[in-house]
Design an enzyme around this catalytic site. Structure first.
Site, PDB file in Angstrom:
ATOM      1  N   GLU A   1      73.335  -1.902  43.216  1.00 12.83           N
ATOM      2  CA  GLU A   1      72.986  -0.749  42.390  1.00 12.83           C
ATOM      3  C   GLU A   1      72.455   0.398  43.233  1.00 12.83           C
ATOM      4  OE1 GLU A   1      70.565  -0.999  38.660  1.00 12.83           O
ATOM      5  OE2 GLU A   1      71.263  -3.054  38.737  1.00 12.83           O
TER       6      GLU A   1
ATOM      7  N   ASN B   1      58.456   6.018  63.697  1.00 11.64           N
ATOM      8  CA  ASN B   1      57.080   5.633  63.980  1.00 11.64           C
ATOM      9  C   ASN B   1      56.115   6.800  63.877  1.00 11.64           C
ATOM     10  OD1 ASN B   1      57.640   2.977  64.333  1.00 11.64           O
ATOM     11  ND2 ASN B   1      57.869   3.102  66.546  1.00 11.64           N
TER      12      ASN B   1
END
Length: 449
Positions: A254, A206
């Site tokens: 991938e 954050n």
């Protein structure tokens, strides 16, 4: 079809999830009630977006997602919010009492009661898929539910769906901004299972995203909504090639193949460019080269971690919008010549590129400018070890005094699990260190570049 099921656990995961589904609906032209005027095929067509949405006979599009939390307030906001008609009520699972920032409650006592129900719902979603590709799991590891129930769920998914890939988007505690005293405990206990049960974990924090909002978007006091919309753009860019057609499409598996050199070294840094407010974008020319450069800027990393302190093992660049391979290759060639961006010597190529022609969508009334092209970078860098060493240090300070430990033991955890998780992280830091060390053979060849 290559479907993906999203699982949002705990308050952080759910609020990021809200931002993501809001954005996906806008990108695909799906209305809050699930209708999609542009979709002419009623029932499950073979459209690319069906990886994320299933279609009912009535032409309604339902996200392939589950939201779960141990207490009802956050999910009740989804149940009453703008998108309440989008989700099937069974997809929103909430318990009665929360985990109270306690990993052990989320993982053992209270999580145990709800986890079978969750797996049951996930099984229903999975049965609805023709070729399930994997899971996206969203959680934060500072609290109790995201860390405890999140890791319990990942462990159970590994058993039920062993071969399916699991991508985690995990919000880690920030160096300065804290929401709970016991964050270091929860995150280390949780990372212990993320290590074994996720294939790729993208670390977000954050504080880093606050700083980006302040610096790039001129938001003085960013709210969680501002942060989550930024995270949603990253997740949207990663999954765009699953949901749209493009020149170089990238599958979930991938990512794994290209980013993870060793199974344990799978914690990724992410960055996104251009993050720019509408007023500024008006005056800037954001070329492929420019956005590629800003993706490598340490200040644009979505976790507080400086990639200049480590070496890159692999990068995956996901471009979207008005981008052609020629420009991309030129930009990457320029990056490779820069001395500040170092790659480990055993991985000379290091780049995986995806291009998707769908330009980035922005949320109306949001902070981001509408741009023609954007890039999201997911990189595997040895610098991410900084995040772990910071947490480990905080963990050690508390654990040396056994502070707060009784809350965990009282919920049925054993003290040995703390030291086991801590040792696992120490080993992980060591792994990262070793990966970055120069290989002995490479020393004579330095001049030959």
């Amino acid at each position: 079809m290559r479907e993906v099921i999203s699982i949002h656990v705990g308050q952080g995961g759910i609020q990021v999830g809200n931002a993501c589904w809001e954005l996906f609906c806008l990108e695909h032209g799906i209305q809050p009630d699930g209708q999609m005027p542009s979709d002419k095929t009623i029932g499950g067509g073979d459209d690319a977006f069906n990886t994320f949405f299933s279609e009912t006979g009535a032409g309604k599009h339902v996200p392939r997602a589950v939201f779960l939390d141990l207490e009802p307030t956050v999910i009740d906001e989804v149940r009453t919010g703008t998108y309440r008609q989008l989700f099937h009520p069974e997809q929103l699972i909430s318990g009665k009492e929360d985990a109270a920032n306690n990993f052990a409650r989320g993982h053992y006592t209270i999580g145990k009661e709800i986890v079978d129900l969750c797996l049951d719902r996930i099984r229903k979603l999975a049965d609805n898929c023709t070729g399930l590709q994997g899971f996206l799991v969203f959680n934060s590891v500072g609290g109790g539910t995201g860390s405890g129930l999140g890791s319990l769920l990942l462990e159970r998914l590994s058993v039920d769906y062993g071969k399916k890939s699991k991508l985690g988007f995990t919000i880690y505690p920030s160096p300065q901004v804290s929401t709970a005293v016991v964050e270091p405990y929860n995150s280390i206990l949780s990372t212990h299972s993320l290590l074994e049960h996720t294939d790729v974990a993208v670390m977000l924090d954050n504080e880093a995203i606050y700083d980006i909002c302040r610096r790039n978007l001129d938001i003085e006091r960013p709210t969680y909504t501002n942060l989550n919309r930024l995270i949603a753009q990253v997740i949207s860019s990663l999954t765009a090639s699953l949901r749209f057609d493009g020149a170089l499409n990238v599958d979930i598996t991938e990512f794994q193949t290209n980013l993870v050199p060793y199974p344990r070294i799978h914690f990724m840094l992410s960055s996104y460019a251009p993050i720019i407010s509408a007023e500024k974008a008006y005056h800037e020319q954001l070329s492929v080269a420019e956005i590629t450069n800003s993706a490598f800027e340490p200040a644009n990393m979505m976790a507080k971690c400086d990639p200049r302190h480590g070496k890159y093992m692999a990068c995956s660049m996901m471009y979207r919008g008005d981008v052609v391979p020629k420009d991309v290759n030129a930009s990457i060639a320029t990056i490779k010549t820069k001395r500040t961006i170092q790659f480990v010597d055993w991985c000379p190529t290091g780049f995986k590129v995806g291009i998707n022609y769908q330009p980035p969508t922005v949320v109306p009334g949001g902070d981001l400018a509408k741009v023609m092209r954007a890039v999201c970078m997911i990189s595997n860098s040895t610098a991410i070890a900084e995040v772990f060493s910071r947490l480990d240090h905080k963990f050690d300070l508390m654990y040396a005094k056994r502070a707060f430990v009784h809350w965990y033991v009282g919920e049925g955890m054993e003290e040995g699990e703390f030291s086991e998780a801590r040792e696992d992280l120490a080993a992980l830091e060591k792994d990262y260190e070793e990966v970055g060390i120069e290989t002995a053979e490479g020393e004579g060849e330095e001049e030959g570049y």
